[in-house]
Design an enzyme around this catalytic site. Structure first.
Site, short mmCIF file in Angstrom:
data_model
loop_
_atom_site.label_atom_id
_atom_site.label_comp_id
_atom_site.label_asym_id
_atom_site.label_seq_id
_atom_site.Cartn_x
_atom_site.Cartn_y
_atom_site.Cartn_z
N ARG A 89 30.55 2.85 35.19
CA ARG A 89 31.45 3.97 35.51
C ARG A 89 31.81 3.96 36.99
O ARG A 89 32.93 4.21 37.37
CB ARG A 89 30.75 5.30 35.19
CG ARG A 89 31.27 5.97 33.95
CD ARG A 89 30.79 7.37 33.81
NE ARG A 89 29.35 7.51 33.90
CZ ARG A 89 28.58 8.00 32.94
NH1 ARG A 89 29.11 8.38 31.80
NH2 ARG A 89 27.29 8.13 33.11
N ASP A 136 20.62 5.85 39.60
CA ASP A 136 21.16 6.75 40.60
C ASP A 136 20.80 8.23 40.35
O ASP A 136 20.31 8.92 41.25
CB ASP A 136 22.68 6.55 40.45
CG ASP A 136 23.47 7.24 41.49
OD1 ASP A 136 23.40 6.80 42.63
OD2 ASP A 136 24.14 8.24 41.15
N THR A 180 18.24 0.45 35.79
CA THR A 180 19.61 0.74 35.34
C THR A 180 20.33 -0.59 35.14
O THR A 180 20.10 -1.53 35.91
CB THR A 180 20.39 1.59 36.37
OG1 THR A 180 21.80 1.53 36.04
CG2 THR A 180 20.22 1.13 37.81
N ARG A 203 19.32 12.78 30.23
CA ARG A 203 19.94 13.19 31.50
C ARG A 203 19.83 14.71 31.51
O ARG A 203 20.59 15.40 30.83
CB ARG A 203 21.41 12.77 31.54
CG ARG A 203 21.64 11.26 31.40
CD ARG A 203 23.11 10.93 31.64
NE ARG A 203 23.50 9.64 31.08
CZ ARG A 203 23.40 8.48 31.73
NH1 ARG A 203 22.88 8.44 32.94
NH2 ARG A 203 23.81 7.36 31.17
N ASP A 252 23.32 -0.95 35.79
CA ASP A 252 24.47 -0.97 36.71
C ASP A 252 24.25 -1.75 38.00
O ASP A 252 25.21 -2.08 38.69
CB ASP A 252 24.87 0.47 37.08
CG ASP A 252 25.46 1.22 35.90
OD1 ASP A 252 25.91 0.56 34.94
OD2 ASP A 252 25.47 2.46 35.93
N ASP A 266 23.33 -0.70 40.87
CA ASP A 266 24.04 -0.04 41.97
C ASP A 266 23.11 0.71 42.92
O ASP A 266 23.53 1.66 43.57
CB ASP A 266 25.10 0.93 41.40
CG ASP A 266 24.51 1.96 40.45
OD1 ASP A 266 23.34 1.82 40.05
OD2 ASP A 266 25.22 2.92 40.11
N GLY A 321 20.29 6.52 31.87
CA GLY A 321 20.58 5.47 30.87
C GLY A 321 19.42 4.49 30.78
O GLY A 321 18.92 4.04 31.80
#
Ligand code: F6P
Length: 326
Positions: free
Chosen positions: A175, A106, A129, A75, A131, A133, A14
């Site tokens: 997600r 990730d 990202t 992706r 996110d 994460d 992403g």
């Protein structure tokens, strides 16, 4: 180790605001060290297809403020096969690329772990990202911009929620990670947040919403990460309405607007510092690591560790949501 002459740069997974600022920093830092840069288009897929072109300093002019990624992204499922990785390796050799800088989240780091188990090319990763994460950095490139986009949307939603005395469920991205929900929820005074990392006591929350109604606190904002245990804001709203039939909810799904737009100052500087550090690290013979910033200091974490350890959410922030939005 042979001196590095040609660095391949790619963005994958992403996109996130600030990726362009990172590309600019990598290209210009490399040029300052007399190293050429080559853009690999569409992430690992472009690596497989040999979609590679040299990037000069003017190719990265006027991009520091732009969202998206000039290298495009994808992706790639093919890259996760042995054949895909073999093709990618041959394309890198064919294009004389002797080092890589990989920008992504990730999935990008997972791809890197699998690829470098088989093939030995000096490589550095940059956390890109929305996110946030990845272990090994306090913040990922794009997270701050995405949260600021979410905040400006939720502030607007609060105006209309208050005008109608409504309970709003706002769904943000994530997600598998609740960072965007936690930060935007805290910054917007959300009464509750739902995130993938923890289970909520729904009964308690429903009781508390009903108590709020009794004491005439009629506006409630619930920020829901898309990957929460109930399956997102729409599902959660159905559940709430079925359990409290007198309540009328509205759902707003922010979606991909969180991924676009101009990067914030924080993301531009983070991306620039990380891009600069990654090239210098390669020249200093570091490899197979993600460069991040922890407590304001540049640090390096092996690819495998960035994805293995789940980055913990700050407990004080989780507690504050409950205390401050009363
Ligand atoms: O990884 C970033 C991210 O924006 C997640 O927050 C989200 O779940 C996912 O990508 C959406 O991906 P896509 O645009 O491929 O649907």
């Amino acid at each position: 180790m042979k001196p590095i002459k040609n660095i391949g740069i790619m963005t994958s997974g992403g996109d996130s605001p600030g990726m362009n600022a990172a590309i600019r920093a990598i290209v210009r830092t490399a040029l300052s060290l007399e190293i050429k840069s080559f853009g690999i288009m569409r992430g690992y897929q472009g690596m497989i297809e040999g979609d590679v072109h040299e990037m000069k300093t003017t190719d990265v002019s006027n991009i520091i403020h732009r969202g998206g990624t000039i290298l495009k992204t994808a992706r790639s499922k093919e890259f996760m096969t042995d054949e895909g990785m073999e093709k990618a390796y041959h394309q890198l050799k064919k294009n004389d690329i002797d080092a890589l800088v990989l920008i992504g989240g990730d999935g990008t780091m997972r791809g890197a772990v699998a690829f470098f188990e088989k093939y030995n090319i000096p490589a550095m990763g940059l956390p890109g990202t929305i996110d946030n994460d990845l272990t090994g950095t306090d913040y990922t490139i794009g997270f701050d911009s995405a949260v600021n986009t979410a905040i400006s949307a939720i502030d607007k939603i609060r105006d209309t929620a208050e005008a109608h005395d409504r309970l709003f469920l706002v769904e943000v991205m994530g997600r598998d990670a609740g960072y965007i929900a936690l930060h935007s929820g805290l910054a917007c005074g959300a009464e509750y947040i739902f995130i993938p990392e923890q289970k909520e006591m729904l009964d308690e929350i429903l009781d508390s919403i009903q108590d709020d109604r009794k004491r005439k606190k009629l506006t409630n904002i619930i920020v829901v990460a898309e990957g929460d245990e109930f399956g997102g804001a729409a599902e959660l709203s159905k559940l709430i309405e079925s359990r409290i039939p007198t309540i009328e909810t509205r759902v707003s799904i922010l979606g991909h607007i969180q991924r676009g737009g101009a990067p914030t100052c924080h993301d531009r500087i983070l991306a620039s510092r990380l891009g600069y550090a990654a090239v210098h690290a390669l020249v200093n013979a570091r490899s197979q690591e993600m460069v991040g910033i922890v407590n304001q200091e540049i640090c390096f974490t092996p690819f495998a560790q960035c994805i293995k350890l789940q980055k913990p959410l700050p407990n004080d922030m989780l507690d504050m949501i409950k205390v401050l939005a009363k």
